[in-house]
Scaffold this motif. Structure first.
Motif, PDB file in Angstrom:
ATOM      1  N   ASP A 226       0.832  -1.206   0.000  1.00  0.00           N
ATOM      2  CA  ASP A 226       0.000   0.000   0.000  1.00  0.00           C
ATOM      3  C   ASP A 226       0.867   1.256   0.000  1.00  0.00           C
ATOM      4  O   ASP A 226       0.929   2.008   0.990  1.00  0.00           O
ATOM      5  CB  ASP A 226      -0.940  -0.009   1.203  1.00  0.00           C
ATOM      6  N   LEU A 227       1.516   1.505  -1.128  1.00  0.00           N
ATOM      7  CA  LEU A 227       2.341   2.698  -1.252  1.00  0.00           C
ATOM      8  C   LEU A 227       1.489   3.966  -1.303  1.00  0.00           C
ATOM      9  O   LEU A 227       1.904   5.025  -0.820  1.00  0.00           O
ATOM     10  CB  LEU A 227       3.226   2.586  -2.489  1.00  0.00           C
ATOM     11  N   TYR A 228       0.333   3.884  -1.916  1.00  0.00           N
ATOM     12  CA  TYR A 228      -0.672   4.931  -1.885  1.00  0.00           C
ATOM     13  C   TYR A 228      -1.909   4.389  -1.181  1.00  0.00           C
ATOM     14  O   TYR A 228      -2.087   3.167  -1.082  1.00  0.00           O
ATOM     15  CB  TYR A 228      -1.066   5.351  -3.309  1.00  0.00           C
ATOM     16  N   PRO A 229      -2.799   5.270  -0.695  1.00  0.00           N
ATOM     17  CA  PRO A 229      -4.034   4.783  -0.068  1.00  0.00           C
ATOM     18  C   PRO A 229      -4.870   3.952  -1.037  1.00  0.00           C
ATOM     19  O   PRO A 229      -4.851   4.180  -2.253  1.00  0.00           O
ATOM     20  CB  PRO A 229      -4.767   6.078   0.312  1.00  0.00           C
ATOM     21  N   LYS A 230      -5.621   3.011  -0.502  1.00  0.00           N
ATOM     22  CA  LYS A 230      -6.474   2.168  -1.344  1.00  0.00           C
ATOM     23  C   LYS A 230      -7.719   2.909  -1.820  1.00  0.00           C
ATOM     24  O   LYS A 230      -8.170   2.713  -2.956  1.00  0.00           O
ATOM     25  CB  LYS A 230      -6.891   0.926  -0.565  1.00  0.00           C
ATOM     26  N   ASP A 231      -8.298   3.736  -0.971  1.00  0.00           N
ATOM     27  CA  ASP A 231      -9.500   4.478  -1.339  1.00  0.00           C
ATOM     28  C   ASP A 231      -9.215   5.354  -2.558  1.00  0.00           C
ATOM     29  O   ASP A 231      -8.238   6.111  -2.574  1.00  0.00           O
ATOM     30  CB  ASP A 231      -9.948   5.348  -0.169  1.00  0.00           C
ATOM     31  N   PRO A 232     -10.039   5.279  -3.610  1.00  0.00           N
ATOM     32  CA  PRO A 232      -9.760   6.026  -4.840  1.00  0.00           C
ATOM     33  C   PRO A 232      -9.638   7.534  -4.640  1.00  0.00           C
ATOM     34  O   PRO A 232      -8.764   8.177  -5.242  1.00  0.00           O
ATOM     35  CB  PRO A 232     -10.942   5.674  -5.749  1.00  0.00           C
TER      36      PRO A 232
ATOM     37  N   THR B 141      -2.439   6.227   7.559  1.00  0.00           N
ATOM     38  CA  THR B 141      -1.269   5.362   7.516  1.00  0.00           C
ATOM     39  C   THR B 141      -0.236   5.944   6.543  1.00  0.00           C
ATOM     40  O   THR B 141      -0.565   6.725   5.652  1.00  0.00           O
ATOM     41  CB  THR B 141      -1.651   3.939   7.075  1.00  0.00           C
ATOM     42  N   TYR B 142       1.006   5.544   6.733  1.00  0.00           N
ATOM     43  CA  TYR B 142       2.111   6.095   5.965  1.00  0.00           C
ATOM     44  C   TYR B 142       1.976   5.767   4.488  1.00  0.00           C
ATOM     45  O   TYR B 142       1.629   4.634   4.117  1.00  0.00           O
ATOM     46  CB  TYR B 142       3.427   5.517   6.495  1.00  0.00           C
ATOM     47  N   SER B 143       2.245   6.752   3.630  1.00  0.00           N
ATOM     48  CA  SER B 143       2.142   6.559   2.184  1.00  0.00           C
ATOM     49  C   SER B 143       3.269   7.320   1.483  1.00  0.00           C
ATOM     50  O   SER B 143       4.077   8.008   2.122  1.00  0.00           O
ATOM     51  CB  SER B 143       0.789   7.061   1.664  1.00  0.00           C
TER      52      SER B 143
END
Length: 229
Positions: free
Chosen positions: A84-90, A159-161
């Motif tokens: 999860d490098l970027y958030p999952k939520d679009p 969370t960290y991204s």
């Protein structure tokens, strides 16, 4: 898959910090290669990594060379869809990508006036109007991310991204130059200052020796902050 990461002096190289954090914070296997950024050997050290001219540089296991931190980040997103490098939520993902890209291409006044420096803080630095304008925009972006998507943790999106990776050196500049920001922004800076992965980086930076010092020292030194609250 182990990546080869080429970085410069940890004390000063903000882009090297970004390159390392995007691997270290997400436990992506990598090997560090030091480049003589201030020693004057960078061109020689990167000669085999065409078209690299600056740090960081990332080389994949297949030998592909990435010479830009945003290109590195997007390559990692492609290669590691399970991370999860970027958030999952679009919606959060779109905002994270946008503010990451804005950091990558903007805030020139802040960068020019306040080179990253992790050894100590400057006492008495007066920010220009250009630096203040950059800080206002940075706070606007941080507040937007935190209010919309950051309720579940101390980072911009909870969370960290990768967004936090790219703004980590901004946090270091705010700390080192004691720049005027809100309490909410200071709390976010504090999250970076006390992050164990960053502390590992700074511990290694403090082992470096720089003679002569690469930047003018026109202000008195103060100890590096432990707690800004």
């Amino acid at each position: 898959m182990t990546y080869q990461l080429y970085i410069g002096d940890r004390t000063f190289s903000s882009w090297s910090l970004r390159g390392w954090l995007m691997l270290a914070k997400f436990n992506i296997p990598h090997k560090i290669n030091m480049v003589g950024l201030y020693a004057g050997t960078m061109a020689q050290d990167l000669a085999h990594l065409t078209p690299a001219r600056t740090v960081p540089v990332m080389q994949t296991a297949q030998g592909h060379v990435l010479t830009d931190s945003l290109a590195m980040a997007e390559t990692l997103v492609e290669n590691h869809p399970d991370v999860d490098l970027y958030p999952k939520d679009p919606a959060a993902r779109a905002l994270a990508r946008s503010i990451t890209a804005e950091m990558h291409s903007g805030f020139g006044a802040l960068r020019d006036a306040c080179p990253m420096m992790l050894a100590f803080c400057w006492d008495g630095f007066t920010p220009s109007e250009g630096v203040k304008k950059d800080l206002r925009r940075i706070e606007e972006l941080w507040t937007l991310a935190r209010e919309r998507h950051g309720q579940d943790g101390p980072w911009l999106f909870g969370t960290y991204s990768l967004a936090d990776v790219f703004y980590a050196p901004v946090a270091m500049r705010i700390a080192a130059y004691q720049l005027p920001v809100s309490d909410a922004a200071q709390a976010y800076v504090q999250a970076h200052l006390t992050d164990p992965t960053f502390l590992e980086w700074r511990a290694l930076a403090m082992q470096e020796v720089h003679e002569p010092w690469p930047y003018p020292m026109t202000h008195a030194r103060k100890p590096w902050p432990v707690d800004l609250r």
